[in-house]
Design an enzyme around this catalytic site. Structure first.
Site, PDB file in Angstrom:
ATOM      1  N   GLU A  26      -2.353   3.550   1.809  1.00  0.00           N
ATOM      2  CA  GLU A  26      -3.100   2.439   2.414  1.00  0.00           C
ATOM      3  C   GLU A  26      -3.434   2.765   3.866  1.00  0.00           C
ATOM      4  O   GLU A  26      -4.559   2.549   4.330  1.00  0.00           O
ATOM      5  CB  GLU A  26      -2.266   1.156   2.401  1.00  0.00           C
ATOM      6  CG  GLU A  26      -2.146   0.449   1.071  1.00  0.00           C
ATOM      7  CD  GLU A  26      -1.131  -0.686   1.180  1.00  0.00           C
ATOM      8  OE1 GLU A  26      -1.037  -1.301   2.269  1.00  0.00           O
ATOM      9  OE2 GLU A  26      -0.426  -0.950   0.199  1.00  0.00           O
ATOM     10  N   ASP A  30      -7.251   3.173   5.127  1.00  0.00           N
ATOM     11  CA  ASP A  30      -7.806   2.295   6.159  1.00  0.00           C
ATOM     12  C   ASP A  30      -8.568   3.119   7.202  1.00  0.00           C
ATOM     13  O   ASP A  30      -9.671   2.757   7.627  1.00  0.00           O
ATOM     14  CB  ASP A  30      -6.672   1.505   6.818  1.00  0.00           C
ATOM     15  CG  ASP A  30      -7.157   0.621   7.953  1.00  0.00           C
ATOM     16  OD1 ASP A  30      -7.944  -0.304   7.692  1.00  0.00           O
ATOM     17  OD2 ASP A  30      -6.750   0.859   9.105  1.00  0.00           O
ATOM     18  N   GLU A 102      -7.754   0.328  -0.416  1.00  0.00           N
ATOM     19  CA  GLU A 102      -7.596   1.308   0.663  1.00  0.00           C
ATOM     20  C   GLU A 102      -6.837   2.531   0.170  1.00  0.00           C
ATOM     21  O   GLU A 102      -7.200   3.682   0.489  1.00  0.00           O
ATOM     22  CB  GLU A 102      -6.865   0.680   1.849  1.00  0.00           C
ATOM     23  CG  GLU A 102      -7.701  -0.319   2.623  1.00  0.00           C
ATOM     24  CD  GLU A 102      -6.956  -0.971   3.768  1.00  0.00           C
ATOM     25  OE1 GLU A 102      -7.611  -1.480   4.678  1.00  0.00           O
ATOM     26  OE2 GLU A 102      -5.696  -0.965   3.744  1.00  0.00           O
TER      27      GLU A 102
END
Length: 205
Positions: A26, A30, A102
């Site tokens: 994640e 991102d 993500e």
């Protein structure tokens, strides 16, 4: 891919300790998403000021936008959840879907490089990008309505949430813009701010 789809609730329930959750992916995803969107804005919207670019970027990388992307590709059906998270409707939770999205972007980046990650993000976000291309997206209708009313010595408008409909992952807010006791117009949107802007636009018309 399996790593990207593994929620921490599944990893915590595995006694062997051999299952890893997707939180580190994640984090990477991102950053990759932010780079892809920033690069696209730099190349395709050179006329935008920095503040405009920031507003568009925030919209495209928002939890709501990522959750809609996840919903479109059916990502919730494939997330690996723990039993507790499964029982509490984890597959439909907006934040969980956005985080998994993500992680998926990171997996695509690690597997295929920035080109494949870019191709995925731009393809799956095409509708969102088309929306921010609209001149109306960057126009502040609330400010325009306020200025118009002040110019005619009228009081400031009031925005009232009339209703919210739909499930948590796809809510729509309905807002009335009022001048005293009179309802000037109504607007709807995926966020209260969007609904207020839509109501202000309708009132201006």
């Amino acid at each position: 891919l399996e790593h990207a789809l593994t929620h921490k609730s599944r990893a915590h329930e595995d006694a062997s300790g051999g299952v890893f959750d997707n939180e580190s992916l994640e984090f990477l995803g991102d950053a990759v998403l932010g780079l892809v969107v920033a690069d696209m804005l730099f190349r395709e919207f050179p006329q935008f000021q920095e503040g405009q670019k920031s507003k568009v970027k925030a919209t495209l990388v928002s939890t709501a936008a990522l959750a809609r992307l996840a919903d479109r590709i059916g990502l919730g059906d494939h997330v690996l959840l723990g039993r507790g998270e499964e029982k509490t409707g984890g597959r439909r939770k907006q934040a969980l879907l956005a985080d998994t999205c993500e992680a998926l972007i990171a997996a695509i980046y690690l597997d295929g490089g920035i080109e494949e990650a870019t191709r995925f993000v731009l393809r799956e976000s095409a509708d969102e990008i088309a929306r921010v291309r609209s001149p109306e997206f960057l126009r502040d209708f609330k400010s325009a309505l306020q200025e118009l009313l002040q110019a005619h010595d009228r009081p400031l408008p009031e925005y009232v949430l009339a209703a919210s409909t739909g499930p948590d992952h796809d809510k729509r807010f309905h807002v009335e813009v009022r001048l005293g006791e009179d309802v000037l117009a109504e607007g709807a949107g995926r966020t209260k701010k969007d609904a207020e802007q839509e109501a202000a636009r309708a009132a201006l018309e």
